[in-house]
Every structure is written in C-alpha cells, then in structure tokens.
Enzyme design. Structure first.
Site, PDB file in Angstrom:
ATOM      1  CE  LYS A  83      -4.076 -52.049  46.106  1.00 46.80           C
ATOM      2  NZ  LYS A  83      -4.116 -52.679  47.270  1.00 46.80           N
ATOM      3  CD1 TRP A  90      -2.349 -50.453  42.302  1.00 49.48           C
ATOM      4  CD2 TRP A  90      -0.332 -51.115  42.833  1.00 49.48           C
ATOM      5  NE1 TRP A  90      -2.493 -51.476  42.213  1.00 49.48           N
ATOM      6  CE2 TRP A  90      -1.565 -52.439  43.096  1.00 49.48           C
ATOM      7  CE3 TRP A  90       0.903 -50.907  43.720  1.00 49.48           C
ATOM      8  CZ2 TRP A  90      -0.921 -53.049  43.454  1.00 49.48           C
ATOM      9  CZ3 TRP A  90       1.156 -52.468  44.140  1.00 49.48           C
ATOM     10  CH2 TRP A  90      -0.019 -53.823  44.349  1.00 49.48           C
ATOM     11  CB  THR A 109       6.449 -57.277  63.703  1.00 49.77           C
ATOM     12  OG1 THR A 109       5.652 -57.855  64.442  1.00 49.77           O
ATOM     13  CG2 THR A 109       7.580 -57.974  63.309  1.00 49.77           C
ATOM     14  CD  GLU A 151       9.251 -59.234  60.396  1.00 48.70           C
ATOM     15  OE1 GLU A 151       9.837 -57.212  59.770  1.00 48.70           O
ATOM     16  OE2 GLU A 151       8.032 -58.971  60.001  1.00 48.70           O
TER      17      GLU A 151
END
Ligand code: AMP
Length: 547
Positions: free
Chosen positions: A443, A448, A186, A331
């Site tokens: 935030k 959000w 990754t 993944e």
C-alpha cells in the site's frame, strides 16, 4: 414432488470400485522410497485398498477415527486414500516438511489413532512419537524385512506384514455422503494451522468437476504425473479424478528434483503434469542447458502461487506444452478456477490470448465467486475494480475442524461466503485475476501495488531465477516495494539494470525502490515463497534514499 431417480450416496469407495470394474488394467507406476520403480494396475489398487480396510477393522478403529499419513506420492499412499476413507475413517495427510513440533501438534489436534509413514520420515517419527498422545499404532510403509529392529517406536509394524494376510474381499460400508472422508491442515504461516475437513460428497463432486474439459481435462488417454504432493490438498484431487476416468497415474516418490521428474515424464509417456511454479522452475533449469525436449507431455497445470508469464511462454514456445493456470486453496478442496480460452478467443492474436491465459481463470461449475470492497459492497466485474475475493460452493469449507466461530461472512442478501484472503479482479467474461494475497499487497500512498506484477516482470529478465516483492516502511508513502532477486547460475545483472528493465513495463510509481540480491528465497512447506520469513530476514533493511 421428488424426482424418481435412485438415491445413491456419493462415496469414495464408489470411485475405486468403478476403477476396478471399468478400467482395472489401467496402470499405476511409482518410484518407491527404496529407489526402484513399482508397477501395478487400478485393480491392484482396489484389491489392496480392501485389505487396508480389513487391516483397519482389525485395529478396532471406530467410524470417523483419524488415520494419518506422512508419505510421498506413491502406490501405498494411494491405497490408504481409498482404504481409509472407503471404510468410514478419515484420512489425515500430514505435510512432512512442517517443523516436527507442528507435526506433533497437528497429530494431537486431529486425534490421530494410526500414523502410516514412509521410511524416509523415520527420523521425524523418532523425534515426535512420544509427543503424539493419541497415536496407538505406527505403520511403516515398507516390506517386513525393511523394518528396523531398533527404531525406538513402540509396536512399529510394517505395512506389508500388516496387509499380507488380510482378505481381498470386503464390502464397503454405505453411509451418509456428508460423512468426513479426509482432512488437510492449512499452511498456517501465522498461529496454529486449521484443518479443512472434506466429505465424501465434496470429494466426489470435486473429482467430477476436476476432470471436465475446461478444468483439468483428465481422461482415460492421459498419463498423469502429480508432482503436487498427496499431502497438499489430496494432490489437487488428481488421485480421485484418475480413479473416476481411468487415467494412468505416475508417482514421482521422493524424487522431486528436475532430473527425476524429467526421467519419469519421458520413461512413462506422461501427457499431463501438475505442480507449483517452483517445481517447474527446477525442471526447466535442468532441461534448458542440455537442450532436452518432451516427447509426450502436452499439458501442465500450474497453481498454488501465481505462474509467471515467462514460464507459460517457455512451456509453450520452447517445449510445445500448454500451461493451464489454476487457482485454489486448501479450503476449496482445492480447485476454484482454471484458465482456458473460450471459443470467441481462439481468433485473437497471440498477445491477447496470452494476457487472458495469465489470469487465474474462470470459476468451475460448483464454485461461485465475487469481489467486494472493505465495506462488503459488490465490485463490478470489469477486469479493473479489485476487491476481496469471496467464494461459495459444495466443496468450499463451511467451518474448520474443531473451529470456534464460523469463518464465513454474510452479504446483504443473507448469503454466506468464504473470504479467501486474496485480492482479485474479475472481468466481464468471468476471468478472475489474483492481484495479491491481501497481506502481501503493497500500500503506497493510498494506492495498491501488486507484488505478483512486480515479481512477474523481474523473472522475465533472462538473468533472474526467482523474485519476491515485499513492501517496506516509507515515511511519506507508508510502504514502498522492493524486490529480492536470486540470479540464475553464472548470470549477471546489476541493481540499476534491473530497475531500468521495469521502465515501460509498469507505471513509474509502481517500479520497486530497490533490488536486493539474495542467495535464496525462503520456500514454505508447500513449495511457495515464504514472504513472512523473507520479511524477517530483511527486517533491518532500510531504503537507500532514506538510510
Ligand atoms: P493453500 O491453501 O496453501 O493451497 O494456499 C492457497 C493460497 O495460495 C491462495 O489463497 C492464493 O493466495 C495462493 N494461490 C493459489 N493458486 C494461486 C495462483 N494460481 N496464483 C496466485 N496465487 C495462488
């Protein structure tokens, strides 16, 4: 009672055997590191993959030993895809854009035995070879006469000399389809990277699924240009799906700039291309001032990061190219969702269709997904509620290679899910939309703000080339968004004009507090904006009304 059908393991060798037998004359065209264009067929790929398998046997590699590559998209890399995995070894594609220390760390962690590299990466190999403790064989992907005499790399051999005398006949071994076939680390923006270890079964199932009409829709009539690198999640699985369908493959080699990509598309009759938004931005920036058009390109898959609406519009309205927005992860092998309309959407007005096509799309059969809140409770699929996106399926990781502890979470019904780290909504028709990476969400006063929404509005301004939105500390609201902007060459826009441009396009409290003009936005090893680095660069920044 068991079914009475033949039990044949799904192996990667089966894909290349099929390509050889059923569309052996299909073309594979590559721009080589040497600069010229190389052409051959799927039967040639198959023949030379078998020679690779013999060559690896000759090195006395064990079953599941790792063979690494540091290479561009090209035919030799393709042969290694099939020869290494087909013979029971594990192909480890390394991203050459990583820092050399990280490359050495990855090679040691994977315990690579062989490392095959394109000559463009010779300086990297010269810098890291003494630190790669497990690599016994160094193979330069070049002709024998291109091998430098004094490379300083012990026992360096040329790929062509290594292959030259190998038999072209080989019986692929048959083994458990759950055997590891390839691995990919990754991006690892924090801490050491982790590796997804794919299996023959997961790769073959993913190859079937990727070719489906509502997924990448890959057929024998396509000529596909994967601009997405073969070192980034197996070029989104395109090499395998192309072998399965008989599509023509066109490899750009090291030439990933707008001009090279455009020429490859036009010269090779490319119908279909795949890559991250930054690559397409480069292509459009090259084409637009010259009034260039595509003569054969019909579709492009864009994923890896959010595709701005302005890009979908430009491809459709100015170039007659359909954009397929895709979401995935290392993944997930990598495909999770792809955005195509359903039959019932075909009569919707263009604007309503556009709203849907902007989303990351519907789950592909084989991937199940849901969203949960902080307490792990399922959130409604109403297109409004957002939550952490969880996925599961046969091509989703269960564990990381040499990982400690499972990355999975277990829900109240005892079902295991992979937490993607993305925050998303899912609507009643199953369309998923990424709001943000959970660590990038801003935030503000308990609410959000999606950094993707803020960026999409900025890049729809005609003077803006790229935009990245980050949150900065605010004494009252905790965080407030600011947007870093790169202007198009010779274009002008002021901070005030850009802030005014947001009005009416988003809620007032979501409008960024400031615009910071920058020369460039840092781009990571897989072509995505590197917000960690941008935050570092702007660490001394203070909001105007506070400072
Ligand atoms: P990687 O494993 O490096 O391919 O990165 C996977 C991550 O890229 C995902 O978890 C998302 O955060 C992001 N990503 C991939 N595709 C998209 C997309 N179409 N829109 C927004 N983010 C995306």
């Amino acid at each position: 009672m068991l079914g009475l059908m033949q039990d044949q393991p799904l192996l990667i060798s089966g894909l290349i055997d099929f390509a050889d037998k059923h569309h052996g004359d299909g073309e594979v065209v590559s721009r080589r590191v040497e600069g010229d264009i190389h052409r051959y067929t799927w039967s040639d790929v198959a023949r030379r993959s078998r020679q690779v398998a013999h060559a690896l046997d000759g090195l006395e590699l064990g079953f599941s030993d790792r063979v690494a590559t540091l290479a561009w998209n090209g035919y030799r890399h393709l042969e290694l895809y099939f020869g290494v995995s087909g013979s029971g070894r594990v192909l480890h594609t390394i991203n050459p854009r990583l820092h050399p220390d990280q490359i050495a760390w990855i090679a040691n962690h994977a315990e690579d035995q062989v490392l095959c590299f394109d000559m463009s990466f010779l300086p990297i190999i010269q810098a890291v070879h003494s630190k790669c403790n497990t690599v016994k064989h160094w193979v330069a992907l070049c002709d024998a006469d291109k091998l430098p005499a004094d490379s300083g790399i012990p026992n360096l051999i040329s790929y062509e000399a290594w292959m030259a005398h190998q038999s072209t006949r080989y019986t692929w071994p048959v083994f458990d389809e759950n055997t590891a076939s390839s691995m990919c680390y990754t991006s690892g923006t924090t801490g050491h990277p982790k590796a997804a270890l794919y299996s023959h079964r997961s790769t073959t199932l993913h190859a079937y699924a990727a070719a489906l009409p509502d997924v990448m829709c890959i057929s024998a009539r396509d000529a596909i240009l994967p601009v997405v690198p073969m070192f980034h999640v197996n070029a989104w699985g395109i090499p395998y799906s192309a072998a399965l369908t008989g599509a023509k493959l066109v490899f750009p080699g090291p030439g990933m700039d707008g001009k090279s990509v455009y020429e490859m598309i036009e010269n090779e009759g490319v119908t279909y291309a795949a890559g991250v938004p930054t690559v397409w931005q480069m292509l459009l920036t090259y084409m637009k001032p010259q009034g260039l058009k595509f003569s054969t390109l019909r579709r492009t898959v864009i994923g890896g990061s959010a595709c701005p609406p302005a890009m979908i519009d430009a491809f459709r309205d100015e170039y007659n190219v359909e954009v397929l927005h895709a979401w995935g992860m290392t993944e997930l092998s990598p495909l999770g969702t792809l955005c195509t309309l359903k039959n019932k959407h075909l009569k919707l007005p263009k604007d309503a269709q556009m709203k849907l096509l902007l989303k990351q799309g519907r789950a592909i059969y084989g991937v199940d997904m849901k969203i949960v809140n902080d307490a792990g409770q399922d959130q409604p699929h109403d297109g409004k509620a957002y939550g952490d996106l969880l996925v599961k399926g046969p091509w989703v990781v269960a564990n990381y290679y040499k990982g400690e502890g499972s990355p999975l979470v277990t829900d109240k019904d005892g079902v295991h899910w992979f937490p993607t780290g993305d925050v998303a909504t899912i609507d009643a028709d199953g369309y998923m939309q990424i709001t943000d990476r959970s660590k990038d969400v801003i935030k503000s006063g308990g609410e959000w703000i999606s950094s993707i929404d803020i960026e999409n509005i900025a890049v729809s301004h005609p003077a803006v080339l790229m935009a990245a939105c980050i949150g900065v500390t605010h004494p009252k609201w905790d965080e407030r968004p600011i947007v870093a902007v790169v202007k198009k060459p010779d274009a002008q826009v002021t901070r005030e004009e850009l802030l005014a441009f947001y009005e009416g396009k988003t809620a007032k409290w979501q409008i960024p507090d400031d615009v910071v003009f920058v020369d460039a936005i840092p781009i990571g090893a897989t072509g995505k904006m590197l917000k960690t680095k941008l935050r570092e660069q702007l660490k001394d920044y203070v909001l105007p009304h506070i400072g």
